[in-house]
Structures are given as structure tokens and as C-alpha cells.
Scaffold this active site. Sequence first.
Site, PDB file in Angstrom:
ATOM      1  N   TYR A 200       0.879  -1.174   0.000  1.00  0.00           N
ATOM      2  CA  TYR A 200       0.000   0.000   0.000  1.00  0.00           C
ATOM      3  C   TYR A 200       0.921   1.231   0.000  1.00  0.00           C
ATOM      4  O   TYR A 200       1.748   1.383   0.885  1.00  0.00           O
ATOM      5  CB  TYR A 200      -0.850   0.047   1.262  1.00  0.00           C
ATOM      6  CG  TYR A 200      -1.982  -0.954   1.317  1.00  0.00           C
ATOM      7  CD1 TYR A 200      -1.757  -2.277   1.685  1.00  0.00           C
ATOM      8  CD2 TYR A 200      -3.286  -0.575   1.003  1.00  0.00           C
ATOM      9  CE1 TYR A 200      -2.803  -3.197   1.732  1.00  0.00           C
ATOM     10  CE2 TYR A 200      -4.334  -1.491   1.059  1.00  0.00           C
ATOM     11  CZ  TYR A 200      -4.079  -2.796   1.424  1.00  0.00           C
ATOM     12  OH  TYR A 200      -5.117  -3.704   1.471  1.00  0.00           O
ATOM     13  N   PRO A 292     -12.510   0.012  -0.728  1.00  0.00           N
ATOM     14  CA  PRO A 292     -11.781  -1.258  -0.691  1.00  0.00           C
ATOM     15  C   PRO A 292     -10.390  -1.188  -0.047  1.00  0.00           C
ATOM     16  O   PRO A 292      -9.709  -2.199   0.034  1.00  0.00           O
ATOM     17  CB  PRO A 292     -11.687  -1.667  -2.160  1.00  0.00           C
ATOM     18  CG  PRO A 292     -12.021  -0.471  -2.943  1.00  0.00           C
ATOM     19  CD  PRO A 292     -12.764   0.466  -2.089  1.00  0.00           C
ATOM     20  N   LYS A 296     -12.391  -5.159   2.955  1.00  0.00           N
ATOM     21  CA  LYS A 296     -13.450  -5.649   3.837  1.00  0.00           C
ATOM     22  C   LYS A 296     -14.732  -6.069   3.123  1.00  0.00           C
ATOM     23  O   LYS A 296     -15.523  -6.823   3.676  1.00  0.00           O
ATOM     24  CB  LYS A 296     -13.808  -4.549   4.859  1.00  0.00           C
ATOM     25  CG  LYS A 296     -12.723  -4.307   5.880  1.00  0.00           C
ATOM     26  CD  LYS A 296     -12.500  -5.512   6.771  1.00  0.00           C
ATOM     27  CE  LYS A 296     -11.064  -5.624   7.208  1.00  0.00           C
ATOM     28  NZ  LYS A 296     -10.600  -7.001   7.335  1.00  0.00           N
TER      29      LYS A 296
HETATM   30  P1  FAS Z   1     -22.496  -8.429  -4.985  1.00  0.00           P
HETATM   31  O1  FAS Z   1     -22.655  -7.087  -5.626  1.00  0.00           O
HETATM   32  O2  FAS Z   1     -21.212  -9.171  -5.159  1.00  0.00           O
HETATM   33  O3  FAS Z   1     -23.635  -9.424  -5.525  1.00  0.00           O
HETATM   34  C1  FAS Z   1     -24.958  -8.981  -5.712  1.00  0.00           C
HETATM   35  C2  FAS Z   1     -25.558  -9.797  -6.833  1.00  0.00           C
HETATM   36  O4  FAS Z   1     -26.944  -9.437  -6.958  1.00  0.00           O
HETATM   37  C3  FAS Z   1     -24.898  -9.495  -8.182  1.00  0.00           C
HETATM   38  O5  FAS Z   1     -24.498 -10.696  -8.799  1.00  0.00           O
HETATM   39  C4  FAS Z   1     -25.981  -8.781  -8.969  1.00  0.00           C
HETATM   40  O6  FAS Z   1     -25.945  -9.083 -10.351  1.00  0.00           O
HETATM   41  C5  FAS Z   1     -27.248  -9.336  -8.330  1.00  0.00           C
HETATM   42  N1  FAS Z   1     -28.415  -8.460  -8.486  1.00  0.00           N
HETATM   43  C6  FAS Z   1     -28.465  -7.116  -8.418  1.00  0.00           C
HETATM   44  N2  FAS Z   1     -29.730  -6.669  -8.637  1.00  0.00           N
HETATM   45  C7  FAS Z   1     -30.484  -7.779  -8.846  1.00  0.00           C
HETATM   46  C8  FAS Z   1     -31.854  -7.995  -9.131  1.00  0.00           C
HETATM   47  N3  FAS Z   1     -32.687  -6.965  -9.254  1.00  0.00           N
HETATM   48  N4  FAS Z   1     -32.293  -9.258  -9.294  1.00  0.00           N
HETATM   49  C9  FAS Z   1     -31.442 -10.315  -9.156  1.00  0.00           C
HETATM   50  N5  FAS Z   1     -30.118 -10.186  -8.899  1.00  0.00           N
HETATM   51  C10 FAS Z   1     -29.660  -8.923  -8.748  1.00  0.00           C
HETATM   52  N6  FAS Z   1     -14.209  -5.530  -2.087  1.00  0.00           N
HETATM   53  C11 FAS Z   1     -12.979  -5.801  -1.593  1.00  0.00           C
HETATM   54  O7  FAS Z   1     -12.872  -6.266  -0.456  1.00  0.00           O
HETATM   55  N7  FAS Z   1     -11.854  -5.545  -2.355  1.00  0.00           N
HETATM   56  C12 FAS Z   1     -11.932  -5.057  -3.623  1.00  0.00           C
HETATM   57  O8  FAS Z   1     -10.924  -4.846  -4.289  1.00  0.00           O
HETATM   58  C13 FAS Z   1     -13.190  -4.790  -4.184  1.00  0.00           C
HETATM   59  N8  FAS Z   1     -13.301  -4.339  -5.475  1.00  0.00           N
HETATM   60  C14 FAS Z   1     -14.560  -4.095  -5.982  1.00  0.00           C
HETATM   61  C15 FAS Z   1     -14.732  -3.645  -7.312  1.00  0.00           C
HETATM   62  C16 FAS Z   1     -16.005  -3.367  -7.822  1.00  0.00           C
HETATM   63  C17 FAS Z   1     -16.161  -2.889  -9.251  1.00  0.00           C
HETATM   64  C18 FAS Z   1     -17.142  -3.522  -6.995  1.00  0.00           C
HETATM   65  C19 FAS Z   1     -18.520  -3.186  -7.505  1.00  0.00           C
HETATM   66  C20 FAS Z   1     -16.987  -3.991  -5.689  1.00  0.00           C
HETATM   67  C21 FAS Z   1     -15.704  -4.292  -5.182  1.00  0.00           C
HETATM   68  N9  FAS Z   1     -15.521  -4.774  -3.882  1.00  0.00           N
HETATM   69  C22 FAS Z   1     -14.307  -5.038  -3.361  1.00  0.00           C
HETATM   70  C23 FAS Z   1     -16.626  -5.018  -3.043  1.00  0.00           C
HETATM   71  C24 FAS Z   1     -17.207  -6.345  -3.435  1.00  0.00           C
HETATM   72  O9  FAS Z   1     -16.245  -7.347  -3.369  1.00  0.00           O
HETATM   73  C25 FAS Z   1     -18.400  -6.566  -2.547  1.00  0.00           C
HETATM   74  O10 FAS Z   1     -18.110  -6.242  -1.207  1.00  0.00           O
HETATM   75  C26 FAS Z   1     -18.950  -7.964  -2.622  1.00  0.00           C
HETATM   76  O11 FAS Z   1     -19.138  -8.298  -3.968  1.00  0.00           O
HETATM   77  C27 FAS Z   1     -20.246  -7.981  -1.822  1.00  0.00           C
HETATM   78  O12 FAS Z   1     -20.899  -9.159  -2.081  1.00  0.00           O
HETATM   79  P2  FAS Z   1     -22.498  -9.177  -2.200  1.00  0.00           P
HETATM   80  O13 FAS Z   1     -23.078  -8.469  -1.052  1.00  0.00           O
HETATM   81  O14 FAS Z   1     -22.849 -10.582  -2.467  1.00  0.00           O
HETATM   82  O15 FAS Z   1     -22.850  -8.244  -3.455  1.00  0.00           O
HETATM   83  C1  PHB Z   2      -7.216  -6.986  -4.376  1.00  0.00           C
HETATM   84  O1  PHB Z   2      -6.302  -7.831  -4.447  1.00  0.00           O
HETATM   85  O2  PHB Z   2      -8.117  -6.884  -5.255  1.00  0.00           O
HETATM   86  C2  PHB Z   2      -7.272  -6.045  -3.200  1.00  0.00           C
HETATM   87  C3  PHB Z   2      -6.391  -6.232  -2.146  1.00  0.00           C
HETATM   88  C4  PHB Z   2      -6.434  -5.372  -1.055  1.00  0.00           C
HETATM   89  C5  PHB Z   2      -7.356  -4.333  -1.047  1.00  0.00           C
HETATM   90  C6  PHB Z   2      -8.241  -4.157  -2.110  1.00  0.00           C
HETATM   91  C7  PHB Z   2      -8.196  -5.013  -3.197  1.00  0.00           C
HETATM   92  O3  PHB Z   2      -7.400  -3.485   0.014  1.00  0.00           O
END
Ligand code: FAS
Ligand code: PHB
Length: 390
Positions: A200, A292, A296
Site C-alpha cells: 500500500y 476497498p 473488507k
Molecule cells: P455483490 O454485488 O457481489 O452481488 C450482488 C448480486 O446481486 C450481483 O451478482 C448482482 O448481479 C445481483 N443483483 C443485483 N440486482 C439484482 C436484481 N434486481 N435481481 C437479481 N439479482 C440482482 N471488495 C474488496 O474487499 N476488495 C476489492 O478490491 C473490491 N473491489 C470491488 C470492485 C467493484 C467494481 C465492486 C462493484 C466492488 C468491489 N468490492 C471489493 C466489493 C465487493 O467485493 C463486494 O463487497 C462484494 O461483492 C459484496 O458481495 P455481495 O453483497 O454478495 O454483493
Molecule cells: C485486491 O487484491 O483486489 C485487493 C487487495 C487489497 C485491497 C483491495 C483489493 O485493500
Amino acid sequence: MRTQVGIVGAGPAGLMLSHLLHLAGIDSVVIERRSREYVQKRVRAGVLEQGSVDLLVGSGVGERLLREGARHEGIELRFDGESHRVPMTELTGRAITVYGQQEVIKDLIAARLAAGGQLLFEVDDVVLRDLDSEEPSIRFRHEGRDVELHCDFVAGCDGSHGVSRGFVPDGVFTTYEREYPFAWLGILAAAPPAVHELIYANHERGFALYSLRSPEISRLYLQVAADTDIAEWPDDRIWSELRTRLETVPDWTLNEGPILEKGVTPMRSFVVEPMQWKRLFLAGDAVHIVPPTGAKGMNLALADVALLAKAFGAWYDGGQDELLATYSRDALRRVWRAQHFSWWMTSMLHRLPDQDPYERQLQRSALRYVTSSKAYATSLAENYVGLPEV
Ligand code: FAS
Ligand code: PHB
């Protein structure tokens, strides 16, 4: 159709909940807007807390994770031309595992389908009905047909752009939100990571993060302006900025390679309270978002549904509803701990172009303190590897 728990969303929350309910002998149906290919390909999180690894392994879906995941016992903080390791396992006895979220999704989908689980992909027009009755239902379209799924409970696991929350009357929820004036530009590159642990970096031009997915695949991030258009960032500009922000210590260079994927993720903190209304229970990004920086997001989603599955189990086992009644209170305790930690890591590591000099000095002091004080480093470490049940 009828089931015991109708689950909206096949992300980590929805799929893990369905898996845990199955282990408890409770039926569920998961409905998902996207295709199976799409959700299995979507590149997102990369770090699993110790508790998430224990949950996946303990529930029988951790075999590939243990084989292919990379156990990490520390992270590095890089600033002012120095690099400092935070020895997290030495300080806490716990570790993290680097294993892409899409791999967790693949493992959970495979386990559910092998167990005969019902996962309906590419559904449309989801409507939640009668949530305040003992017979809620989910209406949706699937394969050209209108379907009504009757259930005892509905789990809203549909992420930050989901619909579940929208079926709760106005006035029920309290929303807490913070937008950050920057975003993350993330890349996946076919380049052997030049790191054994995550780096980081706090640089005057902005934050950078060096992560990985495998010995062949690197995952890197750059802090960019909040309204960044990815088209403004051709590959050579990305690599040049990553070199500037990360190559700040002697005798160390990063490894470049073809960029396989790139995208911009907005940064925000968001919580909705309570995480439940009548027969609707909400989990994961559907009710909380963290920047992120603290890794978490996915871990919180898994922790929510571990609690929720236990609560459903107690209800179906003998009609005890105490755990359902305290689900929101208990989950929010962990949510707010993760919210604070994610905000703290984000504030300490990101730079604003017009950063207030006083703010900059505070950041420097925090970075120096967390890399010299065992007590402060232990605080970072225990939050990063994941607190035991709070
Ligand atoms: P999710 O968003 O994973 O899953 C929700 C699901 O519901 C999706 O598949 C969606 O298609 C579906 N859905 C939505 N509306 C619907 C509807 N109307 N009908 C049916 N299905 C529907 N977290 C980290 O810890 N590190 C990271 O680097 C990181 N990078 C990320 C990058 C991006 C672009 C995003 C958007 C998030 C990122 N996150 C990261 C956070 C991510 O990992 C979330 O915390 C995690 O996916 C949460 O999981 P769910 O709560 O299951 O939600
Ligand atoms: C990742 O590997 O995607 C990653 C790792 C640490 C973070 C966020 C994303 O804090």
C-alpha cells in the site's frame, strides 16, 4: 414455486447463504439478474480474512482455496521513500489469504449445483411482495415466464445496485453515507507479481496498491479522480503512474505485462440501518459499502450471512426467533468496525491534490506511528486479518 428462503443475488452473500442453509437442511432458491458466466468472470475483491477462510473451509467449499490461495502474513506500507512491513501474523496469530472473489463465486456455484441447489440466472423484473406477512413472495421473469416464488423469508443479497431495499416503506431505514473525492483504477495484468505481500503506497501523486492473483497474474490499483473516464488511461500511462508511485525505494522495480482487464471503481462508505424489515433480511453490499482500502467488502458480506444462516437455523429448528430479532444489531457491530477501519486506512493512504498541509502532516504522523508502534501496528493488523466474532 415455493421454498423456505428466497435469495435475491448470486454474489458472495447470496451464494454463501444458500450453501449454509443447505448444510442446515433449509431449502432456498437463489435468483440472479446476470448470467452464470458473467458472475463467475466479474473481477472484484482479492483478500479473504482468516474468518472467511475458516468459514469456506469449515463449510466444505475451501479445498481449491487451500490449494490455490496464497497465505500472506504481512503487508507493506510505502511512503516518503521508505517501505515498512506490518507483520500481521506475528502480531495477531492470524493471516489473510489472497484468492480472487470470482474464484469464491465459482466454488460456491459448483457446490450448490452439485448439491442440487436451485440457482436461477438471468432473471428480470424482480418484485418482492407481502414482506410484512408470513407468506412473502418474489415475482420475477425467467426464461420468458412469469414466476411467483412463495417463501417464509426473503434475503436481499443483491448488492449496491439491488432492488430489495426499495420494497421497504419509507421511513424505516436510516442511511449513513460518505462519498470520497477519488476513485480506484484497477488492472489485472499478465505479469508475475514483483511482491510476496501487498504493498500500500502513499505517494504525493496519490495512492497505489500492488496486489496479486497468482504467480502469473498481478492486480494493481491507482487512486484517480472520482469522475475518471477509463479511456483517459491507456496502458502505458497506467504503468508509468504505477512506476512513479511504487518504485520509490532502492533496487526494486515492478513487473509489467499485458493488461487483461481494467476498470474504475468509485469510493464510498454507506450503511443502511436496520438490516431487516419484517420477513426481509438484508446482507452484504445491499446494506453496506466500504472503500476497498481495508479489503473488507466481500468479508463483511460473508460474515453477515454466517450470522443470518445461524438465525434461520434456530428458527427452523425450534421456532426460536431471538437470533432473527438480533441479526441486524449483531451484524451492524461488525459492519461499523469495518466501516471505521476502511475509512481510517483510506484517510491515511490517499492524497488529495489540494490536500490541506495540516492533513498531510497528520497522515505522515499516522504512517510513522503505525510502522513504529507495536500497539498501533497490532490495531491495524487485527482489523485487517479480521476480528474474531465481535
Ligand atoms: P455483490 O454485488 O457481489 O452481488 C450482488 C448480486 O446481486 C450481483 O451478482 C448482482 O448481479 C445481483 N443483483 C443485483 N440486482 C439484482 C436484481 N434486481 N435481481 C437479481 N439479482 C440482482 N471488495 C474488496 O474487499 N476488495 C476489492 O478490491 C473490491 N473491489 C470491488 C470492485 C467493484 C467494481 C465492486 C462493484 C466492488 C468491489 N468490492 C471489493 C466489493 C465487493 O467485493 C463486494 O463487497 C462484494 O461483492 C459484496 O458481495 P455481495 O453483497 O454478495 O454483493
Ligand atoms: C485486491 O487484491 O483486489 C485487493 C487487495 C487489497 C485491497 C483491495 C483489493 O485493500
